[in-house]
Write a protein that holds these residues in place. Structure first.
Motif, short mmCIF file in Angstrom:
data_model
loop_
_atom_site.label_atom_id
_atom_site.label_comp_id
_atom_site.label_asym_id
_atom_site.label_seq_id
_atom_site.Cartn_x
_atom_site.Cartn_y
_atom_site.Cartn_z
N LYS A 39 0.84 -1.21 0.00
CA LYS A 39 0.00 0.00 0.00
C LYS A 39 0.87 1.26 0.00
N GLY A 40 2.19 1.07 -0.09
CA GLY A 40 3.11 2.21 -0.15
C GLY A 40 3.38 2.86 1.20
N LYS A 41 3.20 2.12 2.27
CA LYS A 41 3.38 2.67 3.62
C LYS A 41 4.52 1.97 4.34
N LYS A 42 5.06 2.66 5.34
CA LYS A 42 6.03 2.05 6.26
C LYS A 42 5.24 1.23 7.28
N VAL A 43 5.87 0.17 7.78
CA VAL A 43 5.24 -0.72 8.75
C VAL A 43 5.63 -0.27 10.16
N ASP A 44 4.61 0.03 10.98
CA ASP A 44 4.83 0.32 12.39
C ASP A 44 4.52 -0.93 13.20
N PHE A 45 5.20 -1.08 14.33
CA PHE A 45 5.01 -2.25 15.19
C PHE A 45 4.75 -1.82 16.63
N TYR A 46 3.80 -2.50 17.26
CA TYR A 46 3.54 -2.36 18.70
C TYR A 46 3.61 -3.76 19.28
N PHE A 47 4.56 -3.99 20.21
CA PHE A 47 4.75 -5.30 20.81
C PHE A 47 4.59 -5.22 22.32
N GLU A 48 3.59 -5.92 22.86
CA GLU A 48 3.45 -6.09 24.31
C GLU A 48 4.11 -7.41 24.66
N MET A 49 5.17 -7.34 25.45
CA MET A 49 5.88 -8.55 25.84
C MET A 49 5.42 -8.96 27.23
N GLU A 50 4.74 -10.10 27.29
CA GLU A 50 4.21 -10.60 28.56
C GLU A 50 4.68 -12.04 28.74
N ASP A 51 5.51 -12.27 29.72
CA ASP A 51 6.10 -13.59 29.95
C ASP A 51 6.85 -14.07 28.70
N PHE A 52 7.51 -13.12 28.03
CA PHE A 52 8.26 -13.40 26.80
C PHE A 52 9.59 -14.06 27.15
N LYS A 53 9.87 -15.19 26.52
CA LYS A 53 11.07 -15.97 26.81
C LYS A 53 12.11 -15.94 25.70
N GLY A 54 11.84 -15.22 24.62
CA GLY A 54 12.79 -15.16 23.51
C GLY A 54 12.29 -15.93 22.30
N TYR A 55 13.21 -16.55 21.58
CA TYR A 55 12.92 -17.24 20.32
C TYR A 55 13.34 -18.70 20.39
N THR A 56 12.69 -19.52 19.56
CA THR A 56 13.27 -20.81 19.23
C THR A 56 14.41 -20.50 18.26
N LEU A 57 15.30 -21.42 18.03
CA LEU A 57 16.42 -21.18 17.11
C LEU A 57 15.91 -20.87 15.70
N LYS A 58 14.95 -21.66 15.21
CA LYS A 58 14.39 -21.41 13.88
C LYS A 58 13.62 -20.10 13.84
N GLY A 59 12.96 -19.75 14.94
CA GLY A 59 12.25 -18.49 15.02
C GLY A 59 13.19 -17.31 14.94
N PHE A 60 14.33 -17.41 15.64
CA PHE A 60 15.33 -16.34 15.62
C PHE A 60 15.87 -16.15 14.20
N TRP A 61 16.18 -17.26 13.53
CA TRP A 61 16.71 -17.19 12.17
C TRP A 61 15.68 -16.57 11.21
N GLU A 62 14.41 -16.95 11.36
CA GLU A 62 13.35 -16.40 10.51
C GLU A 62 13.20 -14.89 10.73
N ASP A 63 13.29 -14.46 11.98
CA ASP A 63 13.20 -13.03 12.29
C ASP A 63 14.34 -12.26 11.65
N ILE A 64 15.53 -12.80 11.70
CA ILE A 64 16.69 -12.15 11.07
C ILE A 64 16.47 -12.02 9.56
N LYS A 65 15.97 -13.08 8.92
CA LYS A 65 15.74 -13.05 7.47
C LYS A 65 14.68 -12.00 7.11
N ILE A 66 13.59 -11.97 7.85
CA ILE A 66 12.52 -11.01 7.56
C ILE A 66 13.02 -9.58 7.77
N ASP A 67 13.68 -9.35 8.91
CA ASP A 67 14.16 -8.00 9.20
C ASP A 67 15.20 -7.53 8.19
#
Length: 118
Positions: A39-67
């Motif tokens: 849509k030609g817009k920048k993506v804004d993010f709002y993250f509420e972290m509640e009892d957040f423990k981090g990433y699985t290894l595959k999750g961390f790798w996927e986040d790096i690729k997307i970012d």
């Protein structure tokens, strides 16, 4: 786990994050990013972290690729949490991106919501 929250802003991805983020969680977010970019817009993010423990290894790798693919497509990022390491992660994110990044303590959640909606 990523639980999407309702939002009033069409270029905002708002989510509650708890437990560990998996590759599957991030694969669900990726199309949302593309919908906003298309849509030609920048993506804004709002993250509420509640009892957040981090990433699985595959999750961390996927986040790096997307970012790495979309870092220039990001606008404001808002992290809400209650741990010092979460604030540290927000500060590191701010260092590596040209996005405007803020961290708010959980007690300031309403202030965080107002900031991201501006």
């Amino acid at each position: 786990m990523i639980q999407l929250l309702n939002t009033q802003k069409e270029n905002l991805i708002s989510a509650k994050i708890s437990g560990k983020i998996s590759k599957n969680d991030l694969e669900k977010m990726h199309p949302l990013i593309h919908n906003i970019i298309n849509k030609g817009k920048k993506v804004d993010f709002y993250f509420e972290m509640e009892d957040f423990k981090g990433y699985t290894l595959k999750g961390f790798w996927e986040d790096i690729k997307i970012d790495s693919a979309h870092i220039s497509d990001y606008g404001k990022m808002d992290f809400v949490g209650d741990k010092k390491w979460q604030e540290f992660v927000a500060n590191v994110t701010d260092f590596f991106t040209s996005s405007e990044v803020k961290y708010f303590d959980s007690k300031d959640k309403e202030l965080a919501k107002k900031w991201i909606l501006k």
